[in-house]
Design a protein around this motif. Sequence first.
Motif, PDB file in Angstrom:
ATOM      1  N   TYR A 173       4.014 -11.208  12.947  1.00 45.27           N
ATOM      2  CA  TYR A 173       3.065 -11.973  13.657  1.00 45.27           C
ATOM      3  C   TYR A 173       2.088 -12.253  12.606  1.00 45.27           C
ATOM      4  CZ  TYR A 173      -0.915 -13.466  16.675  1.00 45.27           C
ATOM      5  OH  TYR A 173      -1.854 -14.248  17.270  1.00 45.27           O
ATOM      6  N   THR A 174       1.654 -10.881  11.860  1.00 44.28           N
ATOM      7  CA  THR A 174       0.434 -10.671  10.995  1.00 44.28           C
ATOM      8  C   THR A 174       0.845 -11.842   9.940  1.00 44.28           C
ATOM      9  OG1 THR A 174       0.142  -8.573  11.362  1.00 44.28           O
ATOM     10  CG2 THR A 174      -0.485  -9.380   9.344  1.00 44.28           C
ATOM     11  N   ARG A 175       2.091 -11.910   9.473  1.00 42.59           N
ATOM     12  CA  ARG A 175       2.399 -12.938   8.295  1.00 42.59           C
ATOM     13  C   ARG A 175       2.329 -14.301   8.715  1.00 42.59           C
ATOM     14  NH1 ARG A 175       4.293  -9.965   4.029  1.00 42.59           N
ATOM     15  NH2 ARG A 175       5.231  -7.925   4.267  1.00 42.59           N
ATOM     16  N   ALA A 176       2.552 -14.484   9.996  1.00 43.89           N
ATOM     17  CA  ALA A 176       2.497 -16.157  10.432  1.00 43.89           C
ATOM     18  C   ALA A 176       0.975 -16.206  10.403  1.00 43.89           C
ATOM     19  CB  ALA A 176       3.160 -16.063  11.816  1.00 43.89           C
ATOM     20  N   GLN A 177       0.223 -15.540  10.989  1.00 40.78           N
ATOM     21  CA  GLN A 177      -1.206 -15.559  11.439  1.00 40.78           C
ATOM     22  C   GLN A 177      -1.995 -15.728   9.978  1.00 40.78           C
ATOM     23  OE1 GLN A 177      -4.020 -16.265  13.544  1.00 40.78           O
ATOM     24  NE2 GLN A 177      -3.194 -14.995  14.704  1.00 40.78           N
ATOM     25  N   ALA A 178      -1.394 -15.004   8.892  1.00 35.36           N
ATOM     26  CA  ALA A 178      -2.202 -15.288   7.562  1.00 35.36           C
ATOM     27  C   ALA A 178      -2.028 -16.551   7.087  1.00 35.36           C
ATOM     28  CB  ALA A 178      -1.265 -14.302   6.530  1.00 35.36           C
ATOM     29  N   GLN A 179      -0.950 -17.374   7.532  1.00 37.33           N
ATOM     30  CA  GLN A 179      -0.681 -18.775   6.953  1.00 37.33           C
ATOM     31  C   GLN A 179      -1.986 -19.747   7.366  1.00 37.33           C
ATOM     32  OE1 GLN A 179       2.850 -20.558   8.385  1.00 37.33           O
ATOM     33  NE2 GLN A 179       4.245 -18.466   7.826  1.00 37.33           N
ATOM     34  N   LEU A 180      -2.621 -19.354   8.437  1.00 37.60           N
ATOM     35  CA  LEU A 180      -3.897 -20.213   8.847  1.00 37.60           C
ATOM     36  C   LEU A 180      -5.003 -20.135   7.608  1.00 37.60           C
ATOM     37  CD1 LEU A 180      -5.046 -21.911  11.163  1.00 37.60           C
ATOM     38  CD2 LEU A 180      -6.058 -19.962  12.081  1.00 37.60           C
ATOM     39  N   PHE A 181      -4.903 -18.844   7.160  1.00 35.99           N
ATOM     40  CA  PHE A 181      -6.018 -18.728   6.330  1.00 35.99           C
ATOM     41  C   PHE A 181      -5.775 -18.746   4.891  1.00 35.99           C
ATOM     42  CE2 PHE A 181      -6.877 -16.291  10.297  1.00 35.99           C
ATOM     43  CZ  PHE A 181      -8.217 -16.696  10.425  1.00 35.99           C
ATOM     44  N   GLU A 182      -4.775 -19.619   4.523  1.00 35.05           N
ATOM     45  CA  GLU A 182      -4.453 -20.446   3.388  1.00 35.05           C
ATOM     46  C   GLU A 182      -5.221 -21.530   3.254  1.00 35.05           C
ATOM     47  OE1 GLU A 182      -2.350 -19.121   0.737  1.00 35.05           O
ATOM     48  OE2 GLU A 182      -2.566 -17.416   1.895  1.00 35.05           O
ATOM     49  N   ASN A 183      -5.324 -22.007   4.490  1.00 29.98           N
ATOM     50  CA  ASN A 183      -6.131 -23.512   4.628  1.00 29.98           C
ATOM     51  C   ASN A 183      -7.654 -23.346   5.095  1.00 29.98           C
ATOM     52  OD1 ASN A 183      -3.995 -24.744   3.602  1.00 29.98           O
ATOM     53  ND2 ASN A 183      -3.134 -24.496   5.670  1.00 29.98           N
ATOM     54  N   TYR A 184      -7.983 -22.147   5.663  1.00 30.55           N
ATOM     55  CA  TYR A 184      -9.446 -21.893   6.463  1.00 30.55           C
ATOM     56  C   TYR A 184     -10.027 -20.996   5.778  1.00 30.55           C
ATOM     57  CZ  TYR A 184      -7.735 -25.992   9.224  1.00 30.55           C
ATOM     58  OH  TYR A 184      -7.308 -27.118   9.657  1.00 30.55           O
ATOM     59  N   ASP A 185     -11.227 -20.791   5.855  1.00 29.97           N
ATOM     60  CA  ASP A 185     -12.141 -19.542   5.719  1.00 29.97           C
ATOM     61  C   ASP A 185     -12.203 -18.686   6.850  1.00 29.97           C
ATOM     62  OD1 ASP A 185     -12.462 -19.829   2.752  1.00 29.97           O
ATOM     63  OD2 ASP A 185     -13.933 -21.817   3.621  1.00 29.97           O
ATOM     64  N   VAL A 186     -12.403 -19.565   8.001  1.00 32.84           N
ATOM     65  CA  VAL A 186     -12.872 -18.789   9.173  1.00 32.84           C
ATOM     66  C   VAL A 186     -12.145 -19.492  10.423  1.00 32.84           C
ATOM     67  CG1 VAL A 186     -14.816 -18.277  10.816  1.00 32.84           C
ATOM     68  CG2 VAL A 186     -15.078 -17.928   8.403  1.00 32.84           C
ATOM     69  N   LEU A 187     -11.694 -18.840  11.518  1.00 31.10           N
ATOM     70  CA  LEU A 187     -11.315 -19.150  12.632  1.00 31.10           C
ATOM     71  C   LEU A 187     -12.362 -19.033  13.851  1.00 31.10           C
ATOM     72  CD1 LEU A 187      -9.111 -20.466  14.679  1.00 31.10           C
ATOM     73  CD2 LEU A 187      -8.269 -17.938  14.497  1.00 31.10           C
ATOM     74  N   LEU A 188     -12.504 -19.933  14.729  1.00 27.39           N
ATOM     75  CA  LEU A 188     -13.776 -19.931  15.664  1.00 27.39           C
ATOM     76  C   LEU A 188     -12.864 -19.998  16.964  1.00 27.39           C
ATOM     77  CD1 LEU A 188     -16.229 -20.071  17.287  1.00 27.39           C
ATOM     78  CD2 LEU A 188     -16.493 -22.557  16.549  1.00 27.39           C
ATOM     79  N   LEU A 189     -13.012 -19.082  17.966  1.00 31.05           N
ATOM     80  CA  LEU A 189     -12.331 -19.345  19.400  1.00 31.05           C
ATOM     81  C   LEU A 189     -13.452 -18.462  20.369  1.00 31.05           C
ATOM     82  CD1 LEU A 189      -9.173 -17.204  19.317  1.00 31.05           C
ATOM     83  CD2 LEU A 189     -10.697 -17.089  17.612  1.00 31.05           C
ATOM     84  N   SER A 190     -13.070 -18.529  21.384  1.00 30.05           N
ATOM     85  CA  SER A 190     -13.881 -17.805  22.465  1.00 30.05           C
ATOM     86  C   SER A 190     -13.507 -16.681  22.493  1.00 30.05           C
ATOM     87  CB  SER A 190     -13.736 -18.401  23.749  1.00 30.05           C
ATOM     88  OG  SER A 190     -14.466 -17.652  24.937  1.00 30.05           O
TER      89      SER A 190
END
Length: 467
Positions: free
Chosen positions: A362-379
């Motif tokens: 799961y950590t490796r999959a999640q890390a893919q998002l941060f190849e394209n973004y600096d920050v994730l915003l959510l509630s």
Amino acid sequence: MDFEDYRRHDAVGLAELVARREVSAGELLDAAAARMAEVNPQINAVTMDLTDRARAEPAGHGAFSGVPFLLKDLGAQLAGTPTTGGSRLFADAVAPADNAIAVAYKGAGLSIFGKTNTPEFGLWPFTESEFLGVCRNPWDLSRTPGGSSGGAAAAVAAGIVPAAHASDGGGSIRTPASCCGLFGMKPSRGRVSFAPLGEGWAGASIQHAVTRSVRDSAHLLDIVCRPQPGDPYFLSPPERPFAEEAAREPGRLRIAFMAGAMQAPGLDPECEAAVREAARLCESLGHEVEEAVIPGDVAAMQAAAGQVISASIAANLDAFAEQRGRPVQSGEVEGLTMATYRRGSGVTAAAYVRGLSALHAYTRAQAQLFENYDVLLLSTLGSPAIPVGWILERPELIGERLFAFMPNTQAFNNTGQPAMTVPLAQSASGLPIGLQFVARMGAESTLFRLAGQLEQARPWFDHHAPL
């Protein structure tokens, strides 16, 4: 110093008053103790009063010399006092010495005068243990302050202290900070040592603080982010102190946002609206903002985390049983804790390893998002603070209600990423709503810079709980 003068300052500000000799450490402790005596009977945030001990110990000469401070009754060890973890089983578990984080706090001059309420073993996002009692939210006494650092957050929100020690294994800094209108930073895995204790929940748990100001959080993290000999994992020191980062401009960040829930069908409409408003705020500050899908198998992550946590609880209780020479019996811990213990006792070694593998995937999959973004915003949460007792009042709905309330925090304990909750919104009824921002592993600096900018754009320091 009267209460209004005391409350006008964060921890850094109080330390500056002491340094300029405009107020003494004793006067600050008197103000904190007076406020505790006034409000604690209503909220039950501080469950161990160490004021006399603090008076007898001269304040150290560090960055926070003379500033009153509270330790969570879980994760921190203070010599000569028990760390109960919210359980009657450990009521007499007196620490022979300070652990690393207590040493760091005392070395910085913080005056530790009490310990704060927590649910048994930090297992819940509310603070209602049978042993320490129900803790209540200063914004609305019928509501929870969250958990498991609920006592810490309630104490800060009520004005007893400007900052307090906290820990986070599945959202236990961010949940109460969101419920109580505070800033809460969960650092990256390995940023703060648990020495000499074992690592919490296979590294999912991390210690830091809940605070009213961003700079307090940054200064406190600077104090404690030192690797200790034998740590199983640690991060290299930051390029510059976090306190400096909190005062720097963040630059133009690439921010992804999600207005939904990761571990539940959806959010309370007010929380969803708060996410979209925070996205617009970030865009107005010059950041590149767009809606995105968060990768990874959330269901597999949740199931694996359940195995790891329950097995960890079983291992800890078995170790205690071996030490005293008899097994832990029903009635010595709460019913739901015993159920967790029994579940964990049935987790085989192979199943535990498979669970860790699922969390790593799961950590490796999640890390893919941060190849394209600096920050994730959510509630941060699925709703504003829930009523006291709500999750447990319907046993058949405990799981559903649990993740309806905390659908978005656990993932980032398992990935090890830094995540913060920022008090940018309120419900129509006046309850705080926290917005969560997540960065890539080790990038607390990015979050502190963004937090400082948000604090200037939408100040919250003078938004006081009505208690």
